[in-house]
Scaffold this active site. Structure first.
Site, PDB file in Angstrom:
ATOM      1  N   HIS A 133      25.876  26.727 -23.003  1.00 49.44           N
ATOM      2  CA  HIS A 133      25.222  27.131 -21.756  1.00 49.44           C
ATOM      3  C   HIS A 133      24.569  25.918 -21.102  1.00 49.44           C
ATOM      4  O   HIS A 133      23.730  25.266 -21.717  1.00 49.44           O
ATOM      5  CB  HIS A 133      24.151  28.196 -22.024  1.00 49.44           C
ATOM      6  CG  HIS A 133      24.728  29.562 -22.232  1.00 49.44           C
ATOM      7  ND1 HIS A 133      24.001  30.711 -22.102  1.00 49.44           N
ATOM      8  CD2 HIS A 133      25.984  29.954 -22.532  1.00 49.44           C
ATOM      9  CE1 HIS A 133      24.774  31.756 -22.317  1.00 49.44           C
ATOM     10  NE2 HIS A 133      25.979  31.311 -22.595  1.00 49.44           N
ATOM     11  N   TYR A 135      15.819  35.207 -17.566  1.00 51.08           N
ATOM     12  CA  TYR A 135      14.437  35.564 -17.893  1.00 51.08           C
ATOM     13  C   TYR A 135      13.815  36.118 -16.613  1.00 51.08           C
ATOM     14  O   TYR A 135      13.814  35.428 -15.595  1.00 51.08           O
ATOM     15  CB  TYR A 135      13.641  34.329 -18.296  1.00 51.08           C
ATOM     16  CG  TYR A 135      14.058  33.680 -19.604  1.00 51.08           C
ATOM     17  CD1 TYR A 135      13.357  33.948 -20.775  1.00 51.08           C
ATOM     18  CD2 TYR A 135      15.120  32.779 -19.662  1.00 51.08           C
ATOM     19  CE1 TYR A 135      13.707  33.350 -21.969  1.00 51.08           C
ATOM     20  CE2 TYR A 135      15.479  32.173 -20.860  1.00 51.08           C
ATOM     21  CZ  TYR A 135      14.777  32.467 -22.007  1.00 51.08           C
ATOM     22  OH  TYR A 135      15.119  31.869 -23.186  1.00 51.08           O
ATOM     23  N   PRO A 160       8.930  34.443 -28.954  1.00 51.59           N
ATOM     24  CA  PRO A 160      10.342  34.066 -28.800  1.00 51.59           C
ATOM     25  C   PRO A 160      10.740  33.613 -27.399  1.00 51.59           C
ATOM     26  O   PRO A 160      11.874  33.195 -27.192  1.00 51.59           O
ATOM     27  CB  PRO A 160      11.083  35.358 -29.184  1.00 51.59           C
ATOM     28  CG  PRO A 160      10.089  36.451 -29.032  1.00 51.59           C
ATOM     29  CD  PRO A 160       8.745  35.871 -29.259  1.00 51.59           C
ATOM     30  N   LYS A 170      12.390  29.058 -29.673  1.00 53.06           N
ATOM     31  CA  LYS A 170      12.085  27.908 -30.529  1.00 53.06           C
ATOM     32  C   LYS A 170      11.976  28.223 -32.031  1.00 53.06           C
ATOM     33  O   LYS A 170      11.979  27.295 -32.848  1.00 53.06           O
ATOM     34  CB  LYS A 170      10.755  27.251 -30.082  1.00 53.06           C
ATOM     35  CG  LYS A 170      10.823  26.601 -28.726  1.00 53.06           C
ATOM     36  CD  LYS A 170      11.650  25.331 -28.763  1.00 53.06           C
ATOM     37  CE  LYS A 170      11.960  24.794 -27.401  1.00 53.06           C
ATOM     38  NZ  LYS A 170      13.375  24.688 -27.080  1.00 53.06           N
ATOM     39  N   TYR A 221      13.200  23.057 -23.030  1.00 52.81           N
ATOM     40  CA  TYR A 221      14.100  24.147 -23.404  1.00 52.81           C
ATOM     41  C   TYR A 221      15.247  23.634 -24.276  1.00 52.81           C
ATOM     42  O   TYR A 221      15.620  24.274 -25.256  1.00 52.81           O
ATOM     43  CB  TYR A 221      14.647  24.843 -22.142  1.00 52.81           C
ATOM     44  CG  TYR A 221      15.279  26.180 -22.433  1.00 52.81           C
ATOM     45  CD1 TYR A 221      14.500  27.330 -22.548  1.00 52.81           C
ATOM     46  CD2 TYR A 221      16.648  26.298 -22.632  1.00 52.81           C
ATOM     47  CE1 TYR A 221      15.069  28.560 -22.843  1.00 52.81           C
ATOM     48  CE2 TYR A 221      17.231  27.519 -22.928  1.00 52.81           C
ATOM     49  CZ  TYR A 221      16.434  28.647 -23.030  1.00 52.81           C
ATOM     50  OH  TYR A 221      16.997  29.862 -23.330  1.00 52.81           O
TER      51      TYR A 221
END
Ligand SMILES: Cc1cc2nc3c(=O)[nH]c(=O)nc-3n(C[C@H](O)[C@H](O)[C@H](O)COP(=O)(O)OP(=O)(O)OC[C@H]3O[C@@H](n4cnc5c(N)ncnc54)[C@H](O)[C@@H]3O)c2cc1C
Length: 396
Positions: free
Chosen positions: A73, A201, A296, A300, A391
């Protein structure tokens, strides 16, 4: 009494990967796990791997299926006020993340351990640590009603948040830092091809939601929920209706509705930030969730477990590399500080993601700040670069 170099408690990703990395270095281990092998290999958990994690799995020799089946991704999306904003991870950092379920990572590691012929004891009951403050620790356990004892040089406590390793350290020798969030995540796993290309998200007025996936045929989706909620209150129909409300009708309409997509797993997890330090007490080392928990939102938890055991395997390799009379503990001494530096960066990022994306009860001032922070993120390339850098994961 059996003897080994490192006794590993817990066969989650931390314990299994540590065993594999040490096996590659010719260091003997025994792995003691409370649950059955079937239970461990079927557990549904994380699924986003940083490139650094993929590198460590390559070094451990367990990445061939990951490369064949993992989904690369190059970006993630953030939904806010009816619009979706893409954070282009690849353009901002030159890196991508890999979607590959923790269940698959676990299976690959279990297969590698079995192929190596390294000893593992599943369904080990009453695991207890002894003499960890001194140079000759021991681990005792029961298996099929029979008591066993293992003498070792070191114990690796990889037994998760509820394990016995951290609790074996005297309270006065540990500092604990904790934040508990006033909500949980309701997660659903369902078998249909993900109708979204990347993770989404969403910060919506009805609460946070996440559209995610584990494979080309399996989705994993989450909703922020109340800590009082029970699974029985969330039928599949209610889940997907609420999911569409939070992610917007365009995404909601892509979920199969006749018949409604049935869940194959549904669970509620509370959100917590937690760090216990230092990660060493005498001959015991803590790694992974045994030492720290992240909410979450930043993806990580699994990645930190991997970086911890990567550092720990290097420290143990450097220790054993010297002949027995010349072994110095400097690399072992450095493990805790080295791992904690990365842990705290991941804690900060996970807290930040959680703070920006969820509905917090109460404070209107905080809510205005959250909205300003998100608008800044969508408008500022520098802010996006900072998010993307964290990220995809900081350097190991
Ligand atoms: C329900 C759930 C969902 C999650 N979802 C995500 C997600 O979406 N994204 C993300 O990034 N992270 C997620 N996480 C976090 C991530 O899965 C963990 O950070 C990761 O599993 C940590 O690996 P670990 O090996 O340190 O611990 P664990 O995976 O917890 O493994 C610890 C092992 O020790 C064993 N054990 C415990 N006590 C004993 C004992 N006394 N004796 C012997 N063995 C023992 C346990 O059975 C377990 O097998 C999730 C965690 C949970 C619990």
């Amino acid at each position: 009494m059996r003897r080994t170099q490192v006794a590993i408690v817990g066969a989650g990703p931390a314990g299994l990967l540590l065993g594999q990395l040490l096996y590659k270095e010719g260091i003997e281990t025994i792995l003691l796990e409370r649950r059955s092998a079937e239970y461990v290999s079927g557990r549904i958990r994380a699924g986003v791997l940083e490139p650094g994690t993929v590198n460590v799995l390559e070094r451990a020799g367990v990445a061939s299926r990951l490369h064949a089946e993992g989904l690369l991704h190059e970006g993630v999306e953030i939904g806010f006020r009816g619009r979706r904003h893409r954070i282009n991870l690849k353009a901002l950092t030159g890196k991508s993340v890999t979607v590959y379920g923790q269940t698959e990572v676990t299976r690959d590691l279990m297969d590698a351990r079995a192929a190596a012929g390294a000893p593992s004891v599943y369904e080990a009951e009453d695991v207890a640590l002894h003499d960890i403050a001194g140079p000759s620790p021991r681990v005792t356990y029961r298996h099929r009603g029979v008591g066993h004892e293992v003498a070792c040089d070191f114990v690796a406590g990889c037994d998760g948040f509820h394990g016995i390793s951290r609790r074996s350290i005297p309270a006065a020798a540990l500092s604990v830092y904790e934040r508990v969030y006033p909500f949980g995540w309701l997660g659903v796993l369902a078998d249909f091809p993900p109708p979204w290309e990347e993770l989404i998200y969403a910060n919506s007025e009805h609460g946070f939601a996440l559209a995610s996936m584990r494979s080309p045929t399996r989705v994993r989706c989450y909703l922020q929920c109340s800590l009082e909620d029970r699974i029985g209150q969330w039928s599949d129909e209610r889940f997907w209706t609420e999911f569409g409300r939070r992610l917007g009708s365009e995404i909601g309409a892509r979920v199969p509705s006749t018949p409604i997509a049935p869940s194959i797993e549904k669970s509620i997890a509370p959100l917590r930030s937690f760090v216990a330090e230092p990660l060493r007490f005498g001959r015991l080392f803590l790694a992974g969730d045994a030492a720290h928990i992240v909410p979450p939102t930043g993806a990580k938890g699994l990645n930190l477990a991997v970086s911890d055991v990567f550092y720990l395997s290097e420290a143990l390799r450097n220790f054993y590399r010297e002949p027995p009379g010349d072994r110095a503990e400097s690399a072992l001494d450095a493990y805790s500080a080295r791992a904690l530096r990365r842990i705290w960066h991941a804690e900060r990022f996970s807290w930040w993601m959680t703070r920006q994306l969820h509905r917090f009860p109460g404070d209107a001032f905080d809510e205005r700040l959250q909205h300003a922070e998100l608008e800044h993120l969508f408008e500022s390339r520098a802010a996006q670069a900072s998010m993307a850098e964290n990220y995809v994961g900081l350097a190991l």
